[in-house]
Design a protein around this motif. Structure first.
Motif, mmCIF file in Angstrom:
data_model
loop_
_atom_site.group_PDB
_atom_site.id
_atom_site.type_symbol
_atom_site.label_atom_id
_atom_site.label_comp_id
_atom_site.label_asym_id
_atom_site.label_seq_id
_atom_site.Cartn_x
_atom_site.Cartn_y
_atom_site.Cartn_z
ATOM 1 N N LEU A 1 -4.793 6.369 0.898
ATOM 2 C CA LEU A 1 -5.259 6.905 2.182
ATOM 3 C C LEU A 1 -6.084 8.175 1.971
ATOM 4 C CD1 LEU A 1 -2.086 6.233 4.333
ATOM 5 C CD2 LEU A 1 -4.345 5.172 4.640
ATOM 6 N N ALA A 2 -5.653 9.045 1.047
ATOM 7 C CA ALA A 2 -6.414 10.255 0.727
ATOM 8 C C ALA A 2 -7.744 9.894 0.075
ATOM 9 C CB ALA A 2 -5.597 11.176 -0.180
ATOM 10 N N PHE A 3 -7.736 8.919 -0.829
ATOM 11 C CA PHE A 3 -8.960 8.466 -1.487
ATOM 12 C C PHE A 3 -9.950 7.930 -0.452
ATOM 13 C CE2 PHE A 3 -11.370 4.836 -3.105
ATOM 14 C CZ PHE A 3 -12.054 5.408 -4.167
ATOM 15 N N SER A 4 -9.487 7.080 0.436
ATOM 16 C CA SER A 4 -10.361 6.490 1.445
ATOM 17 C C SER A 4 -10.930 7.568 2.374
ATOM 18 C CB SER A 4 -9.597 5.435 2.250
ATOM 19 O OG SER A 4 -10.479 4.708 3.065
ATOM 20 N N LYS A 5 -10.093 8.507 2.771
ATOM 21 C CA LYS A 5 -10.555 9.599 3.639
ATOM 22 C C LYS A 5 -11.633 10.419 2.934
ATOM 23 C CE LYS A 5 -8.854 13.281 6.624
ATOM 24 N NZ LYS A 5 -7.649 13.940 7.156
ATOM 25 N N ALA A 6 -11.436 10.691 1.654
ATOM 26 C CA ALA A 6 -12.422 11.457 0.882
ATOM 27 C C ALA A 6 -13.748 10.707 0.753
ATOM 28 C CB ALA A 6 -11.867 11.793 -0.505
ATOM 29 N N ARG A 7 -13.694 9.386 0.876
ATOM 30 C CA ARG A 7 -14.905 8.557 0.793
ATOM 31 C C ARG A 7 -15.518 8.316 2.172
ATOM 32 N NH1 ARG A 7 -13.791 9.397 -3.948
ATOM 33 N NH2 ARG A 7 -14.352 8.073 -5.700
ATOM 34 N N ASN B 1 -13.847 7.220 5.018
ATOM 35 C CA ASN B 1 -13.198 6.213 5.846
ATOM 36 C C ASN B 1 -11.760 6.649 6.091
ATOM 37 O OD1 ASN B 1 -12.684 3.880 7.270
ATOM 38 N ND2 ASN B 1 -12.409 2.605 5.467
ATOM 39 N N ASP B 2 -11.561 7.442 7.128
ATOM 40 C CA ASP B 2 -10.246 7.993 7.460
ATOM 41 C C ASP B 2 -9.405 6.930 8.157
ATOM 42 O OD1 ASP B 2 -8.028 9.406 8.234
ATOM 43 O OD2 ASP B 2 -9.120 10.892 9.426
ATOM 44 N N LEU B 3 -8.463 6.386 7.438
ATOM 45 C CA LEU B 3 -7.591 5.344 7.977
ATOM 46 C C LEU B 3 -6.268 5.895 8.501
ATOM 47 C CD1 LEU B 3 -8.114 2.697 5.151
ATOM 48 C CD2 LEU B 3 -9.137 2.701 7.441
ATOM 49 N N SER B 4 -6.006 7.172 8.278
ATOM 50 C CA SER B 4 -4.708 7.726 8.652
ATOM 51 C C SER B 4 -4.701 8.418 10.016
ATOM 52 C CB SER B 4 -4.202 8.688 7.577
ATOM 53 O OG SER B 4 -5.155 9.687 7.320
ATOM 54 N N THR B 5 -5.846 8.815 10.511
ATOM 55 C CA THR B 5 -5.913 9.503 11.798
ATOM 56 C C THR B 5 -5.954 8.490 12.943
ATOM 57 O OG1 THR B 5 -7.067 11.372 10.808
ATOM 58 C CG2 THR B 5 -7.224 11.139 13.199
ATOM 59 N N PRO B 6 -5.016 8.602 13.902
ATOM 60 C CA PRO B 6 -5.037 7.693 15.052
ATOM 61 C C PRO B 6 -6.325 7.853 15.868
ATOM 62 C CG PRO B 6 -2.939 8.856 14.926
ATOM 63 C CD PRO B 6 -3.863 9.509 13.933
ATOM 64 N N LEU C 1 -2.893 4.722 10.010
ATOM 65 C CA LEU C 1 -2.030 4.070 9.029
ATOM 66 C C LEU C 1 -1.233 5.098 8.244
ATOM 67 C CD1 LEU C 1 -4.585 1.439 7.691
ATOM 68 C CD2 LEU C 1 -2.811 1.122 9.429
ATOM 69 N N LYS C 2 -0.089 4.654 7.749
ATOM 70 C CA LYS C 2 0.768 5.512 6.924
ATOM 71 C C LYS C 2 1.206 4.708 5.700
ATOM 72 C CE LYS C 2 4.831 4.428 9.736
ATOM 73 N NZ LYS C 2 4.252 3.202 10.231
ATOM 74 N N PRO C 3 1.674 5.380 4.664
ATOM 75 C CA PRO C 3 2.143 4.650 3.489
ATOM 76 C C PRO C 3 3.164 3.574 3.884
ATOM 77 C CG PRO C 3 2.008 6.974 3.004
ATOM 78 C CD PRO C 3 1.766 6.833 4.488
ATOM 79 N N GLY C 4 3.001 2.406 3.282
ATOM 80 C CA GLY C 4 3.876 1.278 3.569
ATOM 81 C C GLY C 4 3.286 0.288 4.559
ATOM 82 N N ASP C 5 2.310 0.732 5.369
ATOM 83 C CA ASP C 5 1.648 -0.188 6.300
ATOM 84 C C ASP C 5 0.823 -1.196 5.520
ATOM 85 O OD1 ASP C 5 2.655 1.071 8.558
ATOM 86 O OD2 ASP C 5 0.821 2.217 8.961
ATOM 87 N N ARG C 6 0.766 -2.418 6.038
ATOM 88 C CA ARG C 6 -0.068 -3.456 5.431
ATOM 89 C C ARG C 6 -1.351 -3.582 6.242
ATOM 90 N NH1 ARG C 6 4.125 -8.191 5.203
ATOM 91 N NH2 ARG C 6 4.589 -7.224 7.181
ATOM 92 N N ARG C 7 -2.452 -3.825 5.523
ATOM 93 C CA ARG C 7 -3.761 -3.845 6.169
ATOM 94 C C ARG C 7 -4.694 -4.785 5.423
ATOM 95 N NH1 ARG C 7 -5.209 -2.128 11.098
ATOM 96 N NH2 ARG C 7 -7.375 -1.564 11.217
ATOM 97 N N CYS C 8 -5.564 -5.454 6.165
ATOM 98 C CA CYS C 8 -6.632 -6.247 5.557
ATOM 99 C C CYS C 8 -7.765 -5.285 5.230
ATOM 100 C CB CYS C 8 -7.108 -7.337 6.510
ATOM 101 S SG CYS C 8 -5.860 -8.597 6.829
ATOM 102 N N LEU C 9 -7.945 -5.032 3.976
ATOM 103 C CA LEU C 9 -8.905 -4.036 3.505
ATOM 104 C C LEU C 9 -10.205 -4.709 3.092
ATOM 105 C CD1 LEU C 9 -9.118 -0.976 2.753
ATOM 106 C CD2 LEU C 9 -8.377 -1.636 0.461
ATOM 107 N N CYS C 10 -11.303 -3.996 3.279
ATOM 108 C CA CYS C 10 -12.605 -4.478 2.813
ATOM 109 C C CYS C 10 -12.552 -4.645 1.292
ATOM 110 C CB CYS C 10 -13.709 -3.492 3.156
ATOM 111 S SG CYS C 10 -14.007 -3.307 4.906
#
Length: 125
Positions: free
Chosen positions: A52-58, A60-65, A74-83
């Motif tokens: 999540l930190a890596f994606s945000k740094a790139r 694509n913030d996936l953790s902020t609602p 999203l939070k650690p443990g959540d499952r997601r269909c990722l690009c």
């Protein structure tokens, strides 16, 4: 693309990836895809804090609602269909999240290599 009988990277029927929060390009809980899915949201991953930190740094913030888009964050443990391209980028940086192969669409193999996915699989042990 036939969504009636989607196939996973192991050649079997595509399993659900996640419904809490709901995921998938079509918001059906599966990593189904079509020609309209320009990002190829085909790899079912389990989120980690590092990814999540890596994606945000790139960028694509996936953790902020983002409630305006119905996105709970999203939070650690959540499952997601990722690009698939994002997973490949994370893999090359040593930050790839774990993968559920039974829920990863075969079209992911247009972008990533099966041996790389297998090394990160959580459903082969």
């Amino acid at each position: 693309m036939d969504m009636e009988d989607p196939v996973n990277v192991l050649g079997g029927q595509l399993a659900d990836c996640g419904r809490d929060p709901v995921t998938g390009f079509f918001r059906d809980g599966c990593c189904n895809t079509s020609d309209e899915d320009m990002g190829s949201h085909t790899i079912c991953v389990v989120m980690t804090a590092d990814f999540l930190a890596f994606s945000k740094a790139r960028g694509n913030d996936l953790s902020t609602p983002m409630p305006q888009f119905g996105f709970p964050g999203l939070k650690p443990g959540d499952r997601r269909c990722l690009c698939a391209a994002r997973w490949q980028e994370a893999f090359e940086a040593g930050m790839a999240p774990k993968v559920r192969l039974d829920a990863t669409h075969e079209r992911a193999l247009d972008i990533v290599r099966l041996p790389d996915l297998i090394r990160h699989a959580i459903d082969l042990h």
